[in-house]
Each structure stands twice: as structure tokens, then as C-alpha cells.
Design a protein around this motif. Structure first.
Motif, PDB file in Angstrom:
ATOM      1  N   LEU A  49      -7.595   1.933   1.457  1.00  0.00           N
ATOM      2  CA  LEU A  49      -7.103   3.215   0.933  1.00  0.00           C
ATOM      3  C   LEU A  49      -6.695   3.094  -0.521  1.00  0.00           C
ATOM      4  N   ARG A  50      -6.306   1.887  -0.941  1.00  0.00           N
ATOM      5  CA  ARG A  50      -5.950   1.682  -2.358  1.00  0.00           C
ATOM      6  C   ARG A  50      -7.088   2.152  -3.256  1.00  0.00           C
ATOM      7  N   ASP A  51      -8.311   1.850  -2.862  1.00  0.00           N
ATOM      8  CA  ASP A  51      -9.473   2.191  -3.678  1.00  0.00           C
ATOM      9  C   ASP A  51      -9.650   3.710  -3.784  1.00  0.00           C
ATOM     10  N   LEU A  52      -9.284   4.453  -2.747  1.00  0.00           N
ATOM     11  CA  LEU A  52      -9.446   5.899  -2.783  1.00  0.00           C
ATOM     12  C   LEU A  52      -8.482   6.560  -3.762  1.00  0.00           C
ATOM     13  N   PHE A  53      -7.376   5.866  -4.063  1.00  0.00           N
ATOM     14  CA  PHE A  53      -6.366   6.420  -4.949  1.00  0.00           C
ATOM     15  C   PHE A  53      -6.271   5.655  -6.273  1.00  0.00           C
ATOM     16  N   ALA A  54      -7.234   4.797  -6.538  1.00  0.00           N
ATOM     17  CA  ALA A  54      -7.181   3.936  -7.721  1.00  0.00           C
ATOM     18  C   ALA A  54      -7.165   4.736  -9.017  1.00  0.00           C
TER      19      ALA A  54
ATOM     20  N   ARG B 116       2.344   6.933  -6.707  1.00  0.00           N
ATOM     21  CA  ARG B 116       1.385   7.947  -7.154  1.00  0.00           C
ATOM     22  C   ARG B 116       1.778   9.352  -6.676  1.00  0.00           C
ATOM     23  N   GLY B 117       2.881   9.441  -5.938  1.00  0.00           N
ATOM     24  CA  GLY B 117       3.320  10.733  -5.442  1.00  0.00           C
ATOM     25  C   GLY B 117       2.511  11.249  -4.276  1.00  0.00           C
ATOM     26  N   VAL B 118       1.903  10.336  -3.508  1.00  0.00           N
ATOM     27  CA  VAL B 118       1.086  10.713  -2.361  1.00  0.00           C
ATOM     28  C   VAL B 118       1.970  10.717  -1.111  1.00  0.00           C
ATOM     29  N   PRO B 119       2.274  11.898  -0.567  1.00  0.00           N
ATOM     30  CA  PRO B 119       3.090  11.929   0.645  1.00  0.00           C
ATOM     31  C   PRO B 119       2.264  11.491   1.854  1.00  0.00           C
ATOM     32  N   CYS B 120       2.903  10.785   2.761  1.00  0.00           N
ATOM     33  CA  CYS B 120       2.219  10.282   3.953  1.00  0.00           C
ATOM     34  C   CYS B 120       2.929  10.756   5.214  1.00  0.00           C
ATOM     35  N   VAL B 121       2.137  11.100   6.211  1.00  0.00           N
ATOM     36  CA  VAL B 121       2.626  11.523   7.517  1.00  0.00           C
ATOM     37  C   VAL B 121       1.873  10.726   8.569  1.00  0.00           C
ATOM     38  N   VAL B 122       2.580  10.237   9.570  1.00  0.00           N
ATOM     39  CA  VAL B 122       1.932   9.605  10.719  1.00  0.00           C
ATOM     40  C   VAL B 122       1.712  10.695  11.753  1.00  0.00           C
ATOM     41  N   THR B 123       0.474  10.806  12.235  1.00  0.00           N
ATOM     42  CA  THR B 123       0.109  11.770  13.269  1.00  0.00           C
ATOM     43  C   THR B 123      -0.614  10.990  14.352  1.00  0.00           C
ATOM     44  N   SER B 124       0.001  10.874  15.531  1.00  0.00           N
ATOM     45  CA  SER B 124      -0.533   9.958  16.531  1.00  0.00           C
ATOM     46  C   SER B 124      -0.539  10.554  17.932  1.00  0.00           C
TER      47      SER B 124
ATOM     48  N   LEU C   5       0.840  -1.192   0.000  1.00  0.00           N
ATOM     49  CA  LEU C   5       0.000   0.000   0.000  1.00  0.00           C
ATOM     50  C   LEU C   5       0.878   1.247   0.000  1.00  0.00           C
ATOM     51  N   LEU C   6       1.883   1.279   0.861  1.00  0.00           N
ATOM     52  CA  LEU C   6       2.791   2.425   0.912  1.00  0.00           C
ATOM     53  C   LEU C   6       3.552   2.580  -0.401  1.00  0.00           C
ATOM     54  N   ASP C   7       3.951   1.445  -1.013  1.00  0.00           N
ATOM     55  CA  ASP C   7       4.608   1.505  -2.326  1.00  0.00           C
ATOM     56  C   ASP C   7       3.697   2.174  -3.350  1.00  0.00           C
TER      57      ASP C   7
ATOM     58  N   GLY D  89      10.001  -1.619   9.925  1.00  0.00           N
ATOM     59  CA  GLY D  89      10.633  -1.330   8.643  1.00  0.00           C
ATOM     60  C   GLY D  89       9.922  -0.289   7.802  1.00  0.00           C
ATOM     61  N   ILE D  90       9.097   0.553   8.438  1.00  0.00           N
ATOM     62  CA  ILE D  90       8.332   1.521   7.647  1.00  0.00           C
ATOM     63  C   ILE D  90       8.541   2.969   8.081  1.00  0.00           C
ATOM     64  N   HIS D  91       9.347   3.228   9.082  1.00  0.00           N
ATOM     65  CA  HIS D  91       9.518   4.598   9.576  1.00  0.00           C
ATOM     66  C   HIS D  91       9.947   5.538   8.445  1.00  0.00           C
ATOM     67  N   GLY D  92      10.887   5.112   7.627  1.00  0.00           N
ATOM     68  CA  GLY D  92      11.402   5.952   6.546  1.00  0.00           C
ATOM     69  C   GLY D  92      10.437   6.138   5.387  1.00  0.00           C
ATOM     70  N   ARG D  93       9.306   5.485   5.431  1.00  0.00           N
ATOM     71  CA  ARG D  93       8.325   5.593   4.346  1.00  0.00           C
ATOM     72  C   ARG D  93       7.442   6.834   4.484  1.00  0.00           C
ATOM     73  N   PHE D  94       7.575   7.523   5.600  1.00  0.00           N
ATOM     74  CA  PHE D  94       6.714   8.670   5.879  1.00  0.00           C
ATOM     75  C   PHE D  94       7.519   9.958   5.830  1.00  0.00           C
ATOM     76  N   ARG D  95       6.886  11.001   5.329  1.00  0.00           N
ATOM     77  CA  ARG D  95       7.538  12.307   5.286  1.00  0.00           C
ATOM     78  C   ARG D  95       7.860  12.777   6.699  1.00  0.00           C
ATOM     79  N   ALA D  96       6.990  12.435   7.648  1.00  0.00           N
ATOM     80  CA  ALA D  96       7.218  12.783   9.057  1.00  0.00           C
ATOM     81  C   ALA D  96       6.427  11.814   9.926  1.00  0.00           C
ATOM     82  N   VAL D  97       6.898  11.645  11.140  1.00  0.00           N
ATOM     83  CA  VAL D  97       6.171  10.913  12.170  1.00  0.00           C
ATOM     84  C   VAL D  97       6.007  11.887  13.323  1.00  0.00           C
ATOM     85  N   LEU D  98       4.771  12.298  13.579  1.00  0.00           N
ATOM     86  CA  LEU D  98       4.457  13.303  14.585  1.00  0.00           C
ATOM     87  C   LEU D  98       3.696  12.663  15.733  1.00  0.00           C
ATOM     88  N   THR D  99       4.188  12.861  16.933  1.00  0.00           N
ATOM     89  CA  THR D  99       3.473  12.355  18.099  1.00  0.00           C
ATOM     90  C   THR D  99       2.952  13.528  18.914  1.00  0.00           C
TER      91      THR D  99
END
Length: 152
Positions: free
Chosen positions: A145-150, A40-48, A33-35, A62-72
Motif C-alpha cells: 500500500l505504501r506504493d499506492l500512496f508514494a 499523508r492525512g489518509v484516514p483508515c477504517v477497519v471493516t471486517s 505503514l500506518l505512520d 497496539g493498533i486499535h487507536g490508529r483507525f478512525r473506526a473499527v467496524l465489524t
């Protein structure tokens, strides 16, 4: 036995469990999904609503680097639904199009918090649970989420 006396030890054990990267498992299909989002050029941020332990958990998965930012919330100083954590997310995205989706599993923290700032919410709700009002897209599994960006 007075169970209240055991509460501090139970609380510490619970916190230690949730902060332990070994306690977490990724849903099958999330790396793909992240791939797809990245392709598609969709940037992702974790906000938690969490604290710094989230970084280690995402790294161990193994996914921390897949996000533009991780915000807590602990690092931002405010927790969802406060506007400041959503503003920090928007700054991290730095998307001039302004087209942002916020995906979350809490109606009050995620959906209402995002809507308050004009961010489109997507509620990841448990199966069989209906939204309190029909004002958000609803998915039952993050892979939907794949369907939202199909279509781009």
C-alpha cells in the motif's frame, strides 16, 4: 468413531483460538505503514466480517487507536459484501473528496462489494493467485500500500 459428535467441541476450540489476541501476529512494517498513511492525512477504517473480539485483538496488537473506526459485521448487522457495511465505512471516513480505497483479501466480499458501490477496490491476493477478472488493483502484501500512496 463418529466425528460429527466432536464437531461442537472443535468449533468452540476454533472460535476461542481466533478470538484470542495471543493467536495473532502483526506483519512486520505495519506500524510504519500506518505512520506513513497518517502523515499523508489518509484516514483508515477497519471493516471486517467479524465480531466484537476484533477490538481486543487490535488493542493487543497496539493498533486499535490508529483507525478512525473499527467496524465489524456483527456490530453493523450486515456482512460484506452487503452495501450497508460499506456505507457504514463511508460514514466513518466522512471524506468529502469521495476518494476511497477498500483493501481486502476476499474477491467476492471485498472487491465485488466495494465495486458495487463505486468504491475502488484493492485486492490483497495470495502469491500466484490471479484475479478472476482484471478489474482491481492487486497487491500481494499489505505493505505494498505504501506504493499506492508514494506520490501523495
Amino acid at each position: 468413531t463418529d466425528l460429527r459428535a466432536q464437531h461442537p467441541a472443535w468449533h468452540e476450540s476454533l472460535v476461542n483460538h481466533f478470538d484470542d489476541p495471543e493467536a495473532w501476529r502483526m506483519i512486520a512494517g505495519v506500524p510504519e505503514l500506518l505512520d506513513g498513511l497518517e502523515e499523508r492525512g489518509v484516514p483508515c477504517v477497519v471493516t471486517s466480517n467479524w465480531h466484537g473480539a476484533l477490538h481486543g485483538i487490535l488493542q493487543s496488537l497496539g493498533i486499535h487507536g490508529r483507525f478512525r473506526a473499527v467496524l465489524t459485521s456483527a456490530e453493523i448487522g450486515r456482512k460484506k459484501p452487503h452495501a450497508e457495511i460499506f456505507r457504514a465505512m463511508m460514514r466513518a471516513l466522512d471524506d468529502p473528496s469521495g476518494r476511497v480505497l477498500h483493501v481486502g483479501d476476499s474477491w467476492g466480499d471485498d472487491v465485488e462489494g466495494a465495486r458495487h458501490l463505486g468504491i475502488e477496490p484493492v485486492w490483497c491476493a495470495p502469491r500466484g493467485v490471479a484475479p478472476p477478472v482484471e478489474q482491481a488493483r492487486v497487491i500481494r502484501n499489505p505493505l505494498e500500500l505504501r506504493d499506492l500512496f508514494a506520490d501523495g
